[in-house]
Motif scaffolding. Structure first.
Motif, short mmCIF file in Angstrom:
data_model
loop_
_atom_site.label_atom_id
_atom_site.label_comp_id
_atom_site.label_asym_id
_atom_site.label_seq_id
_atom_site.Cartn_x
_atom_site.Cartn_y
_atom_site.Cartn_z
N GLY A 137 27.29 -0.62 -5.87
CA GLY A 137 27.34 -1.42 -4.79
C GLY A 137 25.81 -1.57 -4.12
N CYS A 138 25.53 -2.22 -2.98
CA CYS A 138 24.25 -2.34 -2.46
C CYS A 138 23.61 -0.66 -2.18
N HIS A 142 20.14 0.25 -3.46
CA HIS A 142 19.10 0.62 -2.56
C HIS A 142 18.26 2.26 -3.29
N HIS A 181 20.23 -0.66 7.87
CA HIS A 181 21.82 -0.50 7.60
C HIS A 181 21.78 1.00 7.15
N SER A 183 23.39 2.48 5.02
CA SER A 183 23.16 2.57 3.63
C SER A 183 21.96 2.87 3.06
N GLY A 232 19.27 -10.59 6.04
CA GLY A 232 20.74 -10.63 6.71
C GLY A 232 20.82 -9.34 7.30
N ASP A 259 16.73 -4.90 2.05
CA ASP A 259 18.23 -5.04 2.18
C ASP A 259 18.54 -6.54 2.35
N ALA A 261 21.76 -7.49 0.91
CA ALA A 261 23.19 -6.85 0.58
C ALA A 261 24.21 -8.33 0.46
C1 LIG Z 1 27.36 -4.06 2.87
C2 LIG Z 1 25.95 -3.51 3.26
C3 LIG Z 1 25.47 -2.85 2.64
C4 LIG Z 1 26.10 -1.65 1.64
O1 LIG Z 1 26.53 -2.21 0.59
P1 LIG Z 1 27.50 -1.70 -0.30
O2 LIG Z 1 27.92 -2.59 -1.29
O3 LIG Z 1 28.88 -1.25 0.65
O4 LIG Z 1 27.16 -0.45 -0.89
C5 LIG Z 1 23.95 -2.47 2.73
N1 LIG Z 1 23.49 -3.43 3.68
C6 LIG Z 1 24.01 -4.35 4.33
C7 LIG Z 1 23.27 -5.41 5.41
C8 LIG Z 1 25.41 -4.56 4.14
O5 LIG Z 1 25.92 -5.58 4.65
#
Ligand SMILES: *Cc1c(COP(=O)(O)O)cnc(C)c1O
Length: 471
Positions: A137-138, A142, A181, A183, A232, A259, A261
């Motif tokens: 995933g994002c 990262h 974010h 994450s 975004g 980021d 995503a």
């Molecule tokens: C969803 C999201 C993430 C995390 O992505 P995952 O695919 O859930 O790991 C990071 N940054 C933004 C802006 C997001 O919308």
């Protein structure tokens, strides 16, 4: 019929039924935690069960426990659906079940990533020489990009982080858009760069950090720096002013990570590309295929300008980077995982199913639906739309109509209206805290969403708001 044929046919039928009934089913889950637990928590089975029976019973026991995230009226968090070919390719990925860590373990799976990676760079306007990785995933995109960043900024300071680790290393500063974010924050923690290293730079009304703030933060100290920007923002869909911010970061030798995503997909649309102008000047980009590209979940993407730093951070093979250039691409040298799913198949399928035009239309359509939802909601009583939607994200607050209601009452009213709409089964939304207030967040990224879905959703709000008493 063989056991495997039988169970696969059952699975196809169950999947078709789930998808066919999206329009009649509740978008929100209807089963509670206790109900699901009661149905699922059998004693650990002593003996085996026939595969078809396992699948039938799994479907029965989980009924009501699945969100309609495939529905066109699912607007919670930022969660995409699955395009038909991407869903089918994902099934086949499991059936083939190769491990494309290295070419020898998954020849087609590694080559399909090579092709899809190049297509994505072209589609998103990223440097054609950038390296890439297909991640879970994002979040892990990262971690991949920031590991490359950590390598590069420390190497410039004379420190070899892969050999010596972080004990005794020069400290890394992270200058981040304050609306970063969580994450990215967690990725920094996984990399041994703690929360304290992060200095938040306030975003302006348009969601961008200011060049002046960045310049002054960069001038106060020298040393390794990573700048963390948004394409975004999760709440308003806003982006940093890359064309003005990135050159300043680079003047001071900082690594710029973005980021994106979902926001990076603005680059695939002529209409929304201006929002991310200059984004190609960054050093690394993280995004998701499982959001706006509508590939089944478990599909993130990392891109890194300096492929040597990317490889240095991730490689486990003995081959040097140059020798790999000649032969097959081994994903294991670019991703944080060892054994892994062949994620390229579903991405490749989605890119082929839509093509450049289809992806642009998907982005434009989702943004148009978000704007239509914002316009429709703004007309409803005691409803305030908090942002002028620039992309696909909208923030909404429902006001308590009583005369002297304070922010706390508006918070409660907002939660109550969201809960009532979710309970109606007509649509699904999540809430968030934005600038100290509870808000409803609207996110449109599903390929299925239509104007009919937008109208049906607005009607659900109208009904809830017209009901007297607490929502
Ligand atoms: C969803 C999201 C993430 C995390 O992505 P995952 O695919 O859930 O790991 C990071 N940054 C933004 C802006 C997001 O919308």
């Amino acid at each position: 019929m063989s056991q495997i044929d039988a169970v696969l046919e059952r699975a196809v039928r169950h999947a078709q039924e789930h998808l066919r009934r999206l329009d009649e089913s509740s978008v929100a889950a209807t089963a509670t935690h206790d109900e699901l637990l009661a149905r699922l928590s059998l004693p650990l089975p002593e003996r085996g069960t026939d595969p078809s029976q396992v699948i039938d019973e799994l479907v029965a026991a989980t009924a009501g426990g699945h969100l309609g995230s495939e529905s066109g009226r699912f607007f919670g968090w930022v969660i995409g659906g699955a395009l038909p070919s991407a869903l089918a390719a994902d099934w086949l990925t499991a059936a083939w079940n190769n491990n494309p860590g290295i070419f020898a373990c998954g020849p087609a799976g590694t080559v399909v990533e090579e092709v899809a990676g190049a297509w994505l760079k072209e589609l998103l306007g990223l440097p054609s020489t950038a390296s890439f990785a297909f991640t879970t995933g994002c979040q892990m995109a990262h971690a991949t990009c920031l590991a490359a960043a950590r390598h590069a900024v420390l190497a410039r300071a004379g420190w070899d982080v892969e050999t010596d680790g972080l004990f005794g290393a020069p400290p890394i500063r992270v200058l981040a858009n304050a609306d970063f974010h969580s994450s990215s924050g967690r990725s920094l923690r996984l990399l041994g760069i703690g929360n304290r290293a992060v200095e938040k730079l306030p975003a302006d009304a348009h969601g961008s950090i200011s060049v002046e703030h960045l310049r002054s933060a960069l001038s106060t100290k020298s040393g390794p720096v990573i700048v963390l920007l948004n394409a975004g923002d999760i709440n308003r869909g806003t982006s940093d002013a890359f064309d003005r911010v990135i050159p300043v970061a680079h003047e001071h030798g900082a690594w710029v990570h973005v980021d994106g995503a979902f926001g990076l997909w603005a680059a695939a649309s002529a209409r929304y590309r201006p929002l991310v102008k200059g984004i190609e000047q960054a050093d690394s980009w993280a995004t998701d295929a499982h959001k706006w590209l509508n590939v089944p979940k478990d599909s993130g993407l990392a891109f890194v300008r300096d492929s040597a730093s990317h490889c240095a951070a991730m490689t486990v093979s003995n081959a040097s980077y140059l020798s790999q250039e000649k032969g097959a691409r081994h994903p294991i040298d670019w991703t944080p995982e060892f054994s892994r799913r062949a994620r390229g198949f579903a991405v490749y399928a989605a890119l082929r199913e839509l093509g450049r035009e289809g992806i642009e239309a998907l982005v434009d359509r989702c943004c148009a639906h978000a704007q239509a939802l914002a316009r429709g909601l703004a007309k409803l009583p005691n409803t305030e739309v908090l942002n002028e939607p620039v992309l696909n994200q909208v923030l909404v607050r429902f006001k308590d109509p009583s005369a002297r209601a304070a922010e706390g009452e508006h918070d409660r009213r907002t939660e109550a209206v969201i809960a009532a709409v979710n309970r109606s089964g007509e649509a699904l939304f999540g809430s968030a805290t934005w600038q100290g207030k509870r808000v409803m967040r609207v996110s449109v990224v599903n390929w299925r969403t239509t104007e009919t879905d937008v109208a049906r959703t607005l009607a659900a709000f109208e009904k809830v708001l017209a009901t007297p008493g607490p929502a």
